[in-house]
Write an enzyme that holds these catalytic residues in place. Structure first.
Site, PDB file in Angstrom:
ATOM      1  N   GLU A  70      65.046  66.738  42.889  1.00 17.41           N
ATOM      2  CA  GLU A  70      65.576  67.165  44.190  1.00 17.41           C
ATOM      3  C   GLU A  70      66.009  65.893  44.902  1.00 17.41           C
ATOM      4  O   GLU A  70      65.187  65.175  45.463  1.00 17.41           O
ATOM      5  CB  GLU A  70      64.471  67.903  44.985  1.00 17.41           C
ATOM      6  N   CYS A  77      67.398  65.780  54.064  1.00 16.92           N
ATOM      7  CA  CYS A  77      68.275  65.703  52.889  1.00 16.92           C
ATOM      8  C   CYS A  77      69.501  66.597  53.014  1.00 16.92           C
ATOM      9  O   CYS A  77      70.555  66.275  52.490  1.00 16.92           O
ATOM     10  CB  CYS A  77      67.499  66.034  51.620  1.00 16.92           C
TER      11      CYS A  77
HETATM   12  P1  NAD Z   1      62.256  57.367  47.362  1.00 15.81           P
HETATM   13  O1  NAD Z   1      63.046  57.728  46.175  1.00 15.81           O
HETATM   14  O2  NAD Z   1      62.226  55.979  47.826  1.00 15.81           O
HETATM   15  O3  NAD Z   1      60.728  57.794  47.172  1.00 15.81           O
HETATM   16  C1  NAD Z   1      60.319  59.078  46.772  1.00 15.81           C
HETATM   17  C2  NAD Z   1      59.027  58.969  45.991  1.00 15.81           C
HETATM   18  O4  NAD Z   1      59.241  58.157  44.847  1.00 15.81           O
HETATM   19  C3  NAD Z   1      57.873  58.346  46.760  1.00 15.81           C
HETATM   20  O5  NAD Z   1      56.685  59.060  46.472  1.00 15.81           O
HETATM   21  C4  NAD Z   1      57.803  56.956  46.198  1.00 15.81           C
HETATM   22  O6  NAD Z   1      56.484  56.422  46.211  1.00 15.81           O
HETATM   23  C5  NAD Z   1      58.274  57.141  44.776  1.00 15.81           C
HETATM   24  N1  NAD Z   1      58.909  55.924  44.227  1.00 15.81           N
HETATM   25  C6  NAD Z   1      59.473  54.910  44.916  1.00 15.81           C
HETATM   26  N2  NAD Z   1      59.965  53.990  44.060  1.00 15.81           N
HETATM   27  C7  NAD Z   1      59.713  54.440  42.826  1.00 15.81           C
HETATM   28  C8  NAD Z   1      60.000  53.933  41.516  1.00 15.81           C
HETATM   29  N3  NAD Z   1      60.651  52.796  41.335  1.00 15.81           N
HETATM   30  N4  NAD Z   1      59.621  54.667  40.456  1.00 15.81           N
HETATM   31  C9  NAD Z   1      59.001  55.857  40.637  1.00 15.81           C
HETATM   32  N5  NAD Z   1      58.705  56.376  41.844  1.00 15.81           N
HETATM   33  C10 NAD Z   1      59.045  55.669  42.924  1.00 15.81           C
HETATM   34  O7  NAD Z   1      62.832  58.371  48.426  1.00 15.81           O
HETATM   35  P2  NAD Z   1      62.560  58.359  49.948  1.00 15.81           P
HETATM   36  O8  NAD Z   1      63.239  57.184  50.573  1.00 15.81           O
HETATM   37  O9  NAD Z   1      61.103  58.560  50.166  1.00 15.81           O
HETATM   38  O10 NAD Z   1      63.341  59.703  50.399  1.00 15.81           O
HETATM   39  C11 NAD Z   1      64.654  59.705  50.841  1.00 15.81           C
HETATM   40  C12 NAD Z   1      65.593  60.333  49.830  1.00 15.81           C
HETATM   41  O11 NAD Z   1      65.093  61.553  49.380  1.00 15.81           O
HETATM   42  C13 NAD Z   1      66.956  60.655  50.430  1.00 15.81           C
HETATM   43  O12 NAD Z   1      67.954  60.301  49.519  1.00 15.81           O
HETATM   44  C14 NAD Z   1      66.923  62.169  50.597  1.00 15.81           C
HETATM   45  O13 NAD Z   1      68.180  62.791  50.580  1.00 15.81           O
HETATM   46  C15 NAD Z   1      66.090  62.557  49.441  1.00 15.81           C
HETATM   47  N6  NAD Z   1      65.465  63.836  49.706  1.00 15.81           N
HETATM   48  C16 NAD Z   1      65.854  64.905  48.972  1.00 15.81           C
HETATM   49  C17 NAD Z   1      65.304  66.148  49.237  1.00 15.81           C
HETATM   50  C18 NAD Z   1      65.697  67.359  48.467  1.00 15.81           C
HETATM   51  O14 NAD Z   1      65.004  68.365  48.593  1.00 15.81           O
HETATM   52  N7  NAD Z   1      66.752  67.341  47.695  1.00 15.81           N
HETATM   53  C19 NAD Z   1      64.347  66.269  50.249  1.00 15.81           C
HETATM   54  C20 NAD Z   1      63.993  65.159  50.954  1.00 15.81           C
HETATM   55  C21 NAD Z   1      64.540  63.933  50.680  1.00 15.81           C
END
Ligand code: NAD
Length: 457
Positions: free
Chosen positions: A211, A245
């Site tokens: 997602e 998002c």
């Molecule tokens: P992120 O990708 O930085 O982090 C998400 C999760 O991934 C966190 O739990 C984090 O600890 C983990 N993570 C971070 N780096 C990682 C790595 N290198 N390897 C594995 N896991 C890792 O995202 P964010 O900044 O927390 O969220 C923002 C993004 O999420 C935006 O792009 C937004 O559009 C998207 N988003 C999508 C939805 C959806 O339902 N489609 C909902 C909310 C947010």
């Protein structure tokens, strides 16, 4: 205990078959619902601390949203679990056929910080309903919410069933995925990290739901009801300070109604947040300094139409409207994820389509128009995850619609029954009675080709 010992324990627990039982699943859902209700105040406080969310906004988008989803799962669980009878083709008559949903096993749910409660615990509903064991990994960037969710999970469940793991995602997620073969990974977050998670999963052919994010366009046609459009656009765009998002990322507005729309948007922003949004109880804050600095740079793009104030000490960025004439500006290169709304005018539909196609497969798209012809044209012209006509973002609140992206905005979907399906394998079964066993099926096949051609075509 190390996480690899804990996950091995979970596998053993899953293999006992306990989690497959209907009564067990129902009881876990009810227990989870009760604990979430018990900690309502603490959840409100945590979300206020992390993101300055009001109780009302929390209810709509976080714990209330979650409770509505879990209510549906509790009510529908027995129906969802029933094997689905399907027809059988001529060749196999008199067999009967059915599809039996079965749990995947031990699954991994990883969530981001913007709706830190809802985005971790809503997928959990589907995973429990489908009979799985679950490892939960919240975002480390919303620590107050992560702490209250830890209390909720650890008070409700044994760790061999639902395990709560915290820490820096870049370390914890690869560690877990390299030391244990999950049966499914459900990831919500950025497209960039989504690719790393997909790569980690691919090594062991672990299926994924991703997602992700992206630039979701919002189109306002010349024949739109502008007053209504302004309200329906501003609400999701400035909710949670735009860190949503499916918020409209940018507006494509027909040049003939641009000025009117801008005037209405300014009025609506004032009605929502008063003279100074920084003093409003209903306007959020940017999650951290890193995101604030990224967003602040966009304020110098294009021509400022409204807002533009930023206060780093308070992680505050004012609801902002910017007119963009050059789609090469930085603000049009990546998902904004903040309270800044670029407005681009178009004359011909084809010009707007060209701009949207610079960022293929958005998570969402919104069209404001009074013409069913235009509506049809937009819906068929642009591939996107989900969206609305004469509305924005609210499609995600209808549990009867699958929620998810495509391509760069993700794969797979959830909400309502779709969550149950995401965390279930559909086992296909054909049952054949003994009383009829036609000899034609068996070798030798001499002179049977014409009969086969009649039966199989
Ligand atoms: P992120 O990708 O930085 O982090 C998400 C999760 O991934 C966190 O739990 C984090 O600890 C983990 N993570 C971070 N780096 C990682 C790595 N290198 N390897 C594995 N896991 C890792 O995202 P964010 O900044 O927390 O969220 C923002 C993004 O999420 C935006 O792009 C937004 O559009 C998207 N988003 C999508 C939805 C959806 O339902 N489609 C909902 C909310 C947010």
């Amino acid at each position: 205990m190390s996480t690899s010992v804990l996950t091995a324990q979970m596998r053993e627990y899953f293999e006992t078959g306990v989690t497959k039982n209907y009564d067990f699943r129902l009881e876990q859902l009810r227990k989870l619902k009760a604990t979430v209700q018990k900690y309502e105040i603490e959840i409100f406080e945590a979300l206020h601390k992390d993101l300055h969310k009001s109780k009302e906004e929390c209810w709509i988008t976080e714990n209330g949203f979650f409770l509505s989803e879990i209510g549906v799962a509790i009510k529908k669980l027995s129906h969802w679990m029933k094997p689905e009878k399907v027809g059988t083709n001529l060749l196999n008559i008199p067999s009967s056929s059915f599809i039996m949903p079965e749990p995947l096993g031990v699954v991994f749910i990883i969530s981001p910080w913007n709706y830190p409660f809802q985005l971790l615990l809503t997928p959990l509903i589907g995973a429990i309903a489908a009979g799985n064991c679950v490892v939960l990994k919240p975002s480390e960037l919303a620590p107050a919410t992560a702490a209250i969710m830890k209390t909720i999970i650890e008070e409700t469940f044994d760790e061999k069933y639902i395990l709560y793991v915290e820490g820096d995602g870049a370390t914890v997620v690869p560690e877990l995925m390299n030391s244990f073969i999950f049966d499914h990974v459900f990831y919500t977050g950025s497209t960039a990290v989504g690719k790393s998670v997909y790569e980690l999963a691919a090594k062991n052919l672990v299926p994924v739901t991703l997602e992700l994010g992206g630039k979701s366009p919002c189109i306002v046609e010349a024949d739109a009801d502008i007053k209504t459009a302004a309200k329906r656009i501003a609400m999701p765009k400035f909710s949670n300070a735009g860190q949503m998002c499916v918020a409209p990322d940018y507006l494509l507005v027909h040049h003939s109604v641009k000025d009117e729309l801008v005037t209405e948007l300014k009025k609506v922003i004032h009605n929502f947040f008063g003279d100074d949004a920084q003093k409003s109880d209903f306007f959020g804050r940017i999650i951290n300094e890193k995101q604030f600095v990224r967003l602040e740079k966009y304020l110098s793009n294009g021509k400022l139409l409204a807002g533009g104030k930023a206060d780093k000490s308070n992680l505050y960025i004012e609801p902002t409207l910017i007119e963009i004439t050059d789609v090469n500006d930085a603000i049009m290169q990546e998902e904004i994820f903040g309270p800044i709304l670029p407005i681009i005018s178009f004359t011909e539909m084809q010009d707007a389509i060209r701009i949207i196609k610079l960022n293929k497969n958005p998570l969402a798209m919104y069209v404001f128009t009074s013409s069913s012809e235009k509506e049809k044209h937009w819906l068929s012209a642009i591939p996107f995850g989900g969206g609305c006509i004469n509305n924005a973002s609210l499609h995600l609140t209808n549990h009867k619609l699958p929620f998810g992206g495509r391509g760069a905005s993700g794969m797979g979907n959830y909400h309502g029954k779709f969550s149950f399906d995401t965390f279930s394998h559909k086992k296909a079964v054909m049952k054949t009675p003994k009383w009829l066993d036609l000899a034609i099926k068996y070798p030798p096949y001499t002179n049977k080709l014409n009969l086969f051609k009649k039966a199989i075509n």
